[in-house]
Design a protein around this motif. Structure first.
Motif, PDB file in Angstrom:
ATOM      1  N   PHE A   1       0.807  -1.217   0.000  1.00  0.00           N
ATOM      2  CA  PHE A   1       0.000   0.000   0.000  1.00  0.00           C
ATOM      3  C   PHE A   1       0.847   1.278   0.000  1.00  0.00           C
ATOM      4  O   PHE A   1       0.313   2.368  -0.218  1.00  0.00           O
ATOM      5  CB  PHE A   1      -0.991   0.003   1.159  1.00  0.00           C
ATOM      6  CG  PHE A   1      -2.171  -0.901   0.944  1.00  0.00           C
ATOM      7  CD1 PHE A   1      -2.953  -0.799  -0.205  1.00  0.00           C
ATOM      8  CD2 PHE A   1      -2.515  -1.859   1.888  1.00  0.00           C
ATOM      9  CE1 PHE A   1      -4.049  -1.629  -0.407  1.00  0.00           C
ATOM     10  CE2 PHE A   1      -3.612  -2.690   1.699  1.00  0.00           C
ATOM     11  CZ  PHE A   1      -4.379  -2.577   0.546  1.00  0.00           C
TER      12      PHE A   1
ATOM     13  N   ARG B   1      -6.949  -0.453   1.018  1.00  0.00           N
ATOM     14  CA  ARG B   1      -6.096   0.374   1.869  1.00  0.00           C
ATOM     15  C   ARG B   1      -6.879   0.831   3.106  1.00  0.00           C
ATOM     16  O   ARG B   1      -6.377   0.795   4.222  1.00  0.00           O
ATOM     17  CB  ARG B   1      -5.574   1.580   1.082  1.00  0.00           C
ATOM     18  CG  ARG B   1      -4.729   2.519   1.904  1.00  0.00           C
ATOM     19  CD  ARG B   1      -4.201   3.702   1.098  1.00  0.00           C
ATOM     20  NE  ARG B   1      -3.059   3.268   0.300  1.00  0.00           N
ATOM     21  CZ  ARG B   1      -3.090   3.089  -1.019  1.00  0.00           C
ATOM     22  NH1 ARG B   1      -4.175   3.322  -1.704  1.00  0.00           N
ATOM     23  NH2 ARG B   1      -2.009   2.674  -1.651  1.00  0.00           N
TER      24      ARG B   1
ATOM     25  N   ARG C   1      -5.951   0.004   6.982  1.00  0.00           N
ATOM     26  CA  ARG C   1      -5.704   1.069   7.956  1.00  0.00           C
ATOM     27  C   ARG C   1      -6.604   0.914   9.179  1.00  0.00           C
ATOM     28  O   ARG C   1      -6.154   1.049  10.315  1.00  0.00           O
ATOM     29  CB  ARG C   1      -5.935   2.429   7.314  1.00  0.00           C
ATOM     30  CG  ARG C   1      -4.884   2.819   6.315  1.00  0.00           C
ATOM     31  CD  ARG C   1      -5.261   4.125   5.660  1.00  0.00           C
ATOM     32  NE  ARG C   1      -4.261   4.518   4.677  1.00  0.00           N
ATOM     33  CZ  ARG C   1      -4.432   5.510   3.821  1.00  0.00           C
ATOM     34  NH1 ARG C   1      -5.563   6.205   3.820  1.00  0.00           N
ATOM     35  NH2 ARG C   1      -3.484   5.810   2.961  1.00  0.00           N
TER      36      ARG C   1
ATOM     37  N   PRO D   1      -0.136   4.180   5.542  1.00  0.00           N
ATOM     38  CA  PRO D   1       0.456   2.869   5.790  1.00  0.00           C
ATOM     39  C   PRO D   1       1.209   2.863   7.115  1.00  0.00           C
ATOM     40  O   PRO D   1       1.777   3.869   7.522  1.00  0.00           O
ATOM     41  CB  PRO D   1       1.417   2.679   4.605  1.00  0.00           C
ATOM     42  CG  PRO D   1       0.888   3.565   3.536  1.00  0.00           C
ATOM     43  CD  PRO D   1       0.284   4.741   4.257  1.00  0.00           C
TER      44      PRO D   1
END
Length: 191
Positions: free
Chosen positions: A128, A176, A180, A189
């Motif tokens: 990512f 992503r 997270r 990230p």
């Protein structure tokens, strides 16, 4: 060549470096022929077979392999691939920004609590970090309950079973945003 590093708050430094098919073959052969690696389907491989497989991957413009280091010592294997061209080509609803991933932790007689999650978090953090990647796609064997649990911990969502030539997989994806949220890094990230 080191391509990514991440400091885990509990376990310290993790890094990924480009895999050397010849130089890393003896180590990889030990890992891939260990019963723990049964789902990699290379239990009967010899060193020459490992070299051939990782030379093939190195020559493929849509597939890469990396050796993972923990505190500077080889400890895991990671592969990145384009699932629309390798492994899953024509077998799932590919989207722009998809990247495929495999990972394998080295067998050990002294397991470290949280190690596999730290490895998986490191690999996803690396993937990512490339902002053209929107979703990570995995296709572990349907029977591999341990990896399904680890995948869920870092944000993967199950799409469903997928029959492939060598196995029935459990296709799963992770965005992503889900990564997270699952790992507690809402700003970007994990570092």
């Amino acid at each position: 060549m080191i391509v990514h590093t991440r400091r885990d708050p509990r376990l310290g430094e993790f890094a990924l470096r480009t895999l050397d098919p010849e130089g890393d073959a003896r180590l990889l052969c030990r890992w891939l022929t260990h019963p723990k690696a049964a789902f990699w389907q290379m239990l009967d491989a010899d060193e020459a077979g490992v070299v051939a497989e990782y030379r093939r991957i190195a020559a493929d413009p849509h597939h890469d392999a990396y050796l993972g280091l923990w505190r500077g010592v080889p400890a895991f294997l990671a592969e990145r691939y384009d699932p629309a061209r390798v492994e899953l080509a024509g077998r799932y609803a590919a989207r722009p920004g998809d990247v495929g991933m495999h990972f394998l932790c080295a067998p050990t007689d002294t397991p470290v609590p949280g190690f596999t999650r730290a490895v998986l978090t490191t690999v996803l953090d690396w993937l990512f970090a490339d902002f053209t990647v929107h979703r990570v796609v995995v296709e572990p064997d349907l029977r591999n309950a341990a990896v399904h649990a680890r995948n869920a911990e870092v944000g993967f969502t199950v799409v469903g079973p997928l029959v492939l030539p060598t196995k029935t997989a459990l296709l799963s994806t992770c965005t992503r945003e889900r990564f997270r949220a699952a790992t507690g890094h809402p700003e970007g990230p994990a570092r």
